[in-house]
Design an enzyme around this catalytic site. Structure first.
Site, PDB file in Angstrom:
ATOM      1  N   VAL A  90      20.794  85.648  88.397  1.00 40.20           N
ATOM      2  CA  VAL A  90      20.253  86.960  88.027  1.00 40.20           C
ATOM      3  C   VAL A  90      19.097  86.815  87.047  1.00 40.20           C
ATOM      4  O   VAL A  90      18.043  87.443  87.204  1.00 40.20           O
ATOM      5  CB  VAL A  90      21.356  87.853  87.432  1.00 40.20           C
ATOM      6  CG1 VAL A  90      20.758  89.190  86.960  1.00 40.20           C
ATOM      7  CG2 VAL A  90      22.461  88.105  88.456  1.00 40.20           C
ATOM      8  N   GLY A 118      26.158  96.264  91.458  1.00 36.58           N
ATOM      9  CA  GLY A 118      24.838  95.678  91.677  1.00 36.58           C
ATOM     10  C   GLY A 118      23.702  96.676  91.619  1.00 36.58           C
ATOM     11  O   GLY A 118      23.479  97.354  90.619  1.00 36.58           O
ATOM     12  N   LYS A 156      35.343  96.973  86.521  1.00 35.51           N
ATOM     13  CA  LYS A 156      34.417  98.013  86.964  1.00 35.51           C
ATOM     14  C   LYS A 156      35.097  99.379  86.989  1.00 35.51           C
ATOM     15  O   LYS A 156      34.481 100.395  86.639  1.00 35.51           O
ATOM     16  CB  LYS A 156      33.865  97.657  88.338  1.00 35.51           C
ATOM     17  CG  LYS A 156      33.009  96.400  88.333  1.00 35.51           C
ATOM     18  CD  LYS A 156      32.676  95.922  89.731  1.00 35.51           C
ATOM     19  CE  LYS A 156      31.856  94.638  89.700  1.00 35.51           C
ATOM     20  NZ  LYS A 156      31.590  94.106  91.059  1.00 35.51           N
TER      21      LYS A 156
END
Length: 435
Positions: free
Chosen positions: A21, A141, A212
């Protein structure tokens, strides 16, 4: 006027981590510098990149003078405007973020595990030092889901968030459904394609999705939900038989993160587990390693967010979106929207959650079995929606689908069935969601 078309001095950006990333973030900051400067109103200048190993070869050319292995010294400089954290884990990420905030930098992070574990400490620091702490990249994402929950739906009342938030598990379950592959075979394929790590535990056991879910529930319901509050089950026990049973019901099996508001008790719940959902549900069509989040609110109704949930470029897209927002706020010297936890709602235990069960039983093929099984459900106040028998003799099997009941009542019913002489085995138990 600067070369980037603005009359502002550059905003100094430090990067913590330069893996998949981080490398993509550097690439975008470098190749699209002029465009980003125009959007922000000032150039974004990379002031330092903290890495574990300075001599490692990278996929993008980086000025060696920017590389350091002393992340603590980098975030303590005092002249940074923005810090991007993409190293992951709890420590040293926690200490580095707190130091960056203390020394006047706003922070953009993709660290779902840290936020789900100790978000309140980080948000309190951001508020104390009047800096931004943004984390869109921490969930799903490239899909913009956190900002809509935090800002676009700020005037609405969200009642439910249900999503596929882990691409690895979705890929495995999709391959099991579409090709007939077993779990181990589908996992090996996911690893070969780079969708699953060599140690896939965080994905297949639901830890990633649970972190999450904690963030989604916290934002949706304006209350603090930690990963410890999230009921978690992985997908390792999902069998080809479960997949086939779901198909027979007109369903597919998906690993779901479900966050709900119970208005009657003014409490919230968050849970992660594999479940059957109808093929007509929007989430049922989410294939491969994609993610999707389905939101229900009182005024807006039903909303669907869909896209790539992982990978260097998609995650970097979310990071850069946060970076641009934080940079704009920094130019104005006004922090953006912070944590909203004013409701302080209680988190309901899993046993109080309302759901349905699909139960497969290997039973003795003799008179009275169906009546005895039905009585076991009735004793726990669980209503049966459908029941069917498959096979004869030693292969006799009952498949029961219930109406909605508390998970505690359903779980207790299953334990009762396991103790019955006429039940050779409770071969499968799976929840049914999405009606």
């Amino acid at each position: 006027m600067t070369p980037n078309g603005t009359d502002k001095l550059p905003l100094k950006v430090a990067l913590l981590g330069c893996g998949v990333v981080g490398t993509e973030v550097v690439r975008i900051l470098t190749t699209r510098a002029d465009d980003l400067a125009a959007r922000v109103g000032a150039p974004l200048e990379i002031a330092g990149i903290a890495v574990r190993r300075a001599g490692r070869e990278r996929d993008i050319a980086v000025d060696p003078a920017l590389i350091t292995t002393d992340a603590q010294a980098l975030v303590s400089r005092g002249d940074l405007d923005l810090v991007i954290e993409v190293i992951g884990g709890l420590e040293p990420a926690r200490g580095l973020i707190l130091t960056a905030l203390e020394h006047g930098a706003s922070v953009v992070t993709a660290n779902k595990a840290l936020l789900a574990e100790d978000g309140p400490t980080l948000f309190a620091a951001a508020e104390k030092y009047q800096r931004d702490l943004y984390f869109e990249a921490a969930v799903a994402g490239a899909i913009p889901i956190l900002r809509p929950l935090r800002e676009s739906l700020a005037g609405d009342d969200v009642t439910r968030v249900m999503g596929i938030v882990n691409g690895t598990t979705n890929y495995i379950l999709d391959k099991m459904d579409s090709t007939g592959a077993g779990f181990d075979e589908a996992l090996e394929e996911a690893q070969a394609l780079g969708y699953a790590e060599a140690d896939p535990t965080a994905d297949i056991e639901g830890f990633d999705a649970a972190a999450k879910a904690a963030l989604l529930a916290s934002l949706a319901f304006h209350t603090r939900v930690s990963i410890a509050d999230v009921h978690r089950e992985g997908i390792t026990d999902v069998s080809a038989t479960d997949i086939a049973s779901a198909r027979a019901m007109g369903c597919v099996v998906k690993s779901l993160a479900i966050c709900e508001l119970d208005e009657a008790t003014d409490s919230v719940s968050a849970r992660v587990y594999p479940a059957m959902i109808p093929q007509s549900h929007p989430l049922a069509s989410v294939r491969d390693a994609y993610n999707a989040v389905f939101v229900e609110s009182k005024a807006a109704g039903q909303l669907m967010f869909y896209g790539r949930g992982a990978g260097g470029a998609p995650t970097a897209s979310a990071v850069l979106g946060d970076l641009v927002s934080a940079a704009r706020n920094r130019l104005k010297e006004v922090p953006g929207v912070g944590e909203s936890s004013y409701t302080q709602r209680a988190v309901r235990p899993m046993g109080a959650a309302m759901t349905r069960y699909h139960v497969s039983l290997d039973v003795a093929d003799k008179a009275g079995v169906l009546a005895a099984v039905a009585q076991a459900f009735a004793e726990h106040d669980v209503s049966i929606q459908t029941v069917r028998q498959e096979g004869r003799g030693g292969d006799a099997q009952l498949v029961v689908v219930t109406h909605t009941a508390t998970d505690a009542a359903l779980s207790t019913t299953v334990e009762t069935l396991r103790d019955m002489d006429i039940v050779r085995e409770v071969s499968s138990v799976m929840r049914v969601e999405g009606d």
